[in-house]
Design a protein around this motif. Structure first.
Motif, PDB file in Angstrom:
ATOM      1  N   ASP A  35       0.621  -1.185  -0.018  1.00 27.53           N
ATOM      2  CA  ASP A  35      -0.085   0.125   0.018  1.00 27.53           C
ATOM      3  C   ASP A  35       0.957   1.416  -0.070  1.00 27.53           C
ATOM      4  OD1 ASP A  35       1.097  -0.301   2.507  1.00 27.53           O
ATOM      5  OD2 ASP A  35      -0.806   0.269   3.701  1.00 27.53           O
ATOM      6  N   GLY A  36       2.089   1.172   0.171  1.00 25.05           N
ATOM      7  CA  GLY A  36       2.926   2.306  -0.002  1.00 25.05           C
ATOM      8  C   GLY A  36       4.472   2.176   0.140  1.00 25.05           C
ATOM      9  N   PRO A  50       1.880   7.035   0.548  1.00 22.75           N
ATOM     10  CA  PRO A  50       0.942   6.141  -0.212  1.00 22.75           C
ATOM     11  C   PRO A  50       1.338   5.685  -1.631  1.00 22.75           C
ATOM     12  CG  PRO A  50      -0.043   7.934   0.797  1.00 22.75           C
ATOM     13  CD  PRO A  50       1.238   8.161   0.785  1.00 22.75           C
ATOM     14  N   GLU A  52      -0.191   5.466  -4.166  1.00 23.24           N
ATOM     15  CA  GLU A  52      -0.937   5.950  -5.354  1.00 23.24           C
ATOM     16  C   GLU A  52      -0.130   7.416  -5.696  1.00 23.24           C
ATOM     17  OE1 GLU A  52      -3.816   3.928  -3.121  1.00 23.24           O
ATOM     18  OE2 GLU A  52      -2.480   5.703  -2.324  1.00 23.24           O
ATOM     19  N   GLU A  53       0.886   7.680  -5.072  1.00 26.44           N
ATOM     20  CA  GLU A  53       1.814   8.543  -5.471  1.00 26.44           C
ATOM     21  C   GLU A  53       3.051   8.202  -6.321  1.00 26.44           C
ATOM     22  OE1 GLU A  53       3.338  11.508  -2.804  1.00 26.44           O
ATOM     23  OE2 GLU A  53       1.693  11.811  -1.721  1.00 26.44           O
ATOM     24  N   SER A  55       3.867   5.922  -9.843  1.00 27.90           N
ATOM     25  CA  SER A  55       3.651   5.050 -10.884  1.00 27.90           C
ATOM     26  C   SER A  55       4.121   3.778 -10.962  1.00 27.90           C
ATOM     27  CB  SER A  55       4.172   6.009 -12.219  1.00 27.90           C
ATOM     28  OG  SER A  55       5.652   5.596 -12.334  1.00 27.90           O
ATOM     29  N   GLU A  56       3.542   2.885 -11.693  1.00 27.93           N
ATOM     30  CA  GLU A  56       3.977   1.418 -11.977  1.00 27.93           C
ATOM     31  C   GLU A  56       5.557   1.349 -12.368  1.00 27.93           C
ATOM     32  OE1 GLU A  56       2.850  -2.655 -14.179  1.00 27.93           O
ATOM     33  OE2 GLU A  56       1.381  -0.843 -14.458  1.00 27.93           O
ATOM     34  N   SER A  85       4.617  13.004   1.630  1.00 26.46           N
ATOM     35  CA  SER A  85       4.199  12.965   0.354  1.00 26.46           C
ATOM     36  C   SER A  85       5.367  13.348  -0.476  1.00 26.46           C
ATOM     37  CB  SER A  85       3.051  14.104   0.237  1.00 26.46           C
ATOM     38  OG  SER A  85       2.939  14.468  -1.107  1.00 26.46           O
TER      39      SER A  85
END
Length: 468
Positions: A35-36, A50, A52-53, A55-56, A85
């Motif tokens: 998850d991060g 997280p 979500e910040e 990229s793959e 962040s």
């Protein structure tokens, strides 16, 4: 014992940095979770970013121990971790860079990612900037879609961090680069110098060449020593060429260029290379009513007058004998270097048909040919050598009274005749049709019609002076 524990805790706390929310820190990646990402920033608690910040691609290439700039969002969450962040840290650093660029005028790099109303969107390390259409280039672009995905340099024009508003210009960068190139070019530009440039524009009268911030005109007359109809026959926009500076007006910044001058004028050596009587080989480049122009080499053409194309006396249009692009052999007849004129002959490469006729035929010899032309005074018969011989009306028949040759002969008719005379110098040859038979007036008629004998006859013509 309690005092010792308090001292130990105090010493332990002092080993950590003082961290505040909103700070940007440099951390080290220590663990990857589903998850991060867990980051050590030198605080008693570890930090969490997280997933979500990322990229793959970033997750796949991420390595334990790698350094990372992070923004402190919250000191401790429910799990006792720092909330960090990566994106906010990046954006803040980019904004700082943009502010410095706006203040100092330094260029920034960005990638054009798409079109938007009135211009383009530019990605500058995660910050989206606006590139107005008027600031894309120094001139309107035909294919603007080509810019999508390109990484370029930009100048920051306007910045508003509260509204996240960034306006950039590529045009200013290009203008500065052009001014710099122009200054450098003007320093070394001088007449007689050989320079390299890029074809910028092509017109009917010449081409414009970018020499580096300054354009020069290469007139169509200075492109080639030879024949040229349009500059596009030699060049295309974007071609890199080498040109000679013919004239430089420094006050008006006008440059006149030459391309053909890189080679010597072929007419300077024409007397030595093409003496009278020399057999040459060339390409037909133009056909007119009065003859054809033959290119012997670039910039050197000779005229074959219509009278020198073929030995035939009644010549047709030159286009009936030659085609543009065809290669031919010719003989040099005359050279005039001052007037830049060269006279050639195609027919004189081959032997004259009258020479062949004089060698092949003799008076009294029987020949065959086709009737080509019928006139009031006789017919012209074409022979295989390409000449026309005349049968006079008086040499058609021994006995018939012929008012017009068409009474006896037709155009295209194949006939035999006897050679009566040959004059190669005057290009004349006479044939006789009646001479194929013996003259009846010598023996036949005197023997058949004795003086004083009676004969049956038919009236053909009645005249004032008698009857035939």
């Amino acid at each position: 014992m309690e005092l010792k524990n308090e001292e130990m805790e105090k010493l332990y706390a002092e080993t950590f940095h003082s961290i505040q929310e909103g700070a940007i820190l440099k951390g080290k990646i220590i663990s990857l979770r589903h998850d991060g990402v867990i980051v050590d920033v030198g605080f008693k608690s570890e930090g969490f970013i997280p997933i979500e910040e990322f990229s793959e691609e970033e997750m796949n290439n991420m390595q334990i121990g790698a350094d990372l700039d992070v923004f402190v969002e919250k000191i401790e969450d429910a799990e006792g971790m720092l909330m960090l962040s990566k994106d906010r840290a990046t954006k803040i650093k980019v904004w700082e860079m943009l502010e410095n660029a706006l203040r100092d005028g330094t260029p920034v790099e960005g990638r054009i990612v798409g079109k938007t109303k009135g211009g383009f969107s530019v990605d500058i390390y995660g910050v989206t900037a606006f590139l107005p259409g008027s600031q894309v280039d120094m001139k309107p672009l035909k294919d603007i879609d080509n810019l999508i995905g390109k990484k370029l340099s930009f100048r920051v024009l306007k910045l508003n961090s509260k509204l996240s508003n960034v306006i950039v210009s590529r045009r200013i960068i290009l203008e500065e680069e052009m001014r710099k190139r122009k200054a450098e070019t003007l320093e070394r530009l001088q007449e007689g110098q050989l320079m390299t440039g890029v074809i910028k524009n092509i017109t009917d009268y010449g081409v414009f060449v970018d020499l580096g911030g300054i354009d020069g005109l290469l007139h169509i007359s200075d492109i080639s020593w030879g024949r040229i109809n349009h500059p596009s026959e030699f060049f295309a926009i974007g071609d890199e060429i080498s040109v000679l500076v013919l004239k430089f007006d420094q006050a008006n910044e006008k440059v006149t260029l030459g391309y053909k001058q890189k080679k010597p004028d072929p007419w300077t050596l024409v007397d030595d290379k093409y003496p009278v009587g020399k057999k040459v080989h060339g390409r037909v480049v133009s056909i007119t009513d009065y003859g054809a122009f033959i290119e012997l080499e670039e910039g050197l053409e000779g005229l074959v007058h219509i009278s020198e194309i073929d030995w035939l006396s009644r010549l047709k249009h030159p286009s009936k004998y030659l085609s543009v692009g065809e290669t031919v052999d010719a003989l040099v007849l005359k050279v005039d270097k001052d007037e830049r004129r060269l006279s050639l002959s195609i027919k004189q490469v081959k032997p004259s048909p009258w020479t062949l006729v004089s060698q092949r035929y003799a008076v009294g010899q029987r020949v065959s040919g086709k009737v080509k032309t019928i006139t009031d005074f006789g017919v012209f018969v074409g022979l295989p050598e390409g000449i026309d011989a005349l049968i006079h009306i008086s040499d058609i028949s021994w006995t018939k009274h012929i008012r017009h040759p068409s009474e006896v002969l037709k155009k295209g008719q194949k006939i035999d005749a006897v050679v009566l005379s040959i004059d190669p110098e005057a290009e004349k040859m006479a044939l006789g049709l009646k001479q194929l038979e013996q003259d009846p007036w010598l023996h036949d008629f005197p023997e058949r019609f004795k003086l004083g004998s009676e004969v049956m006859s038919k009236v053909l013509t009645i005249t004032d002076f008698g009857i035939f």
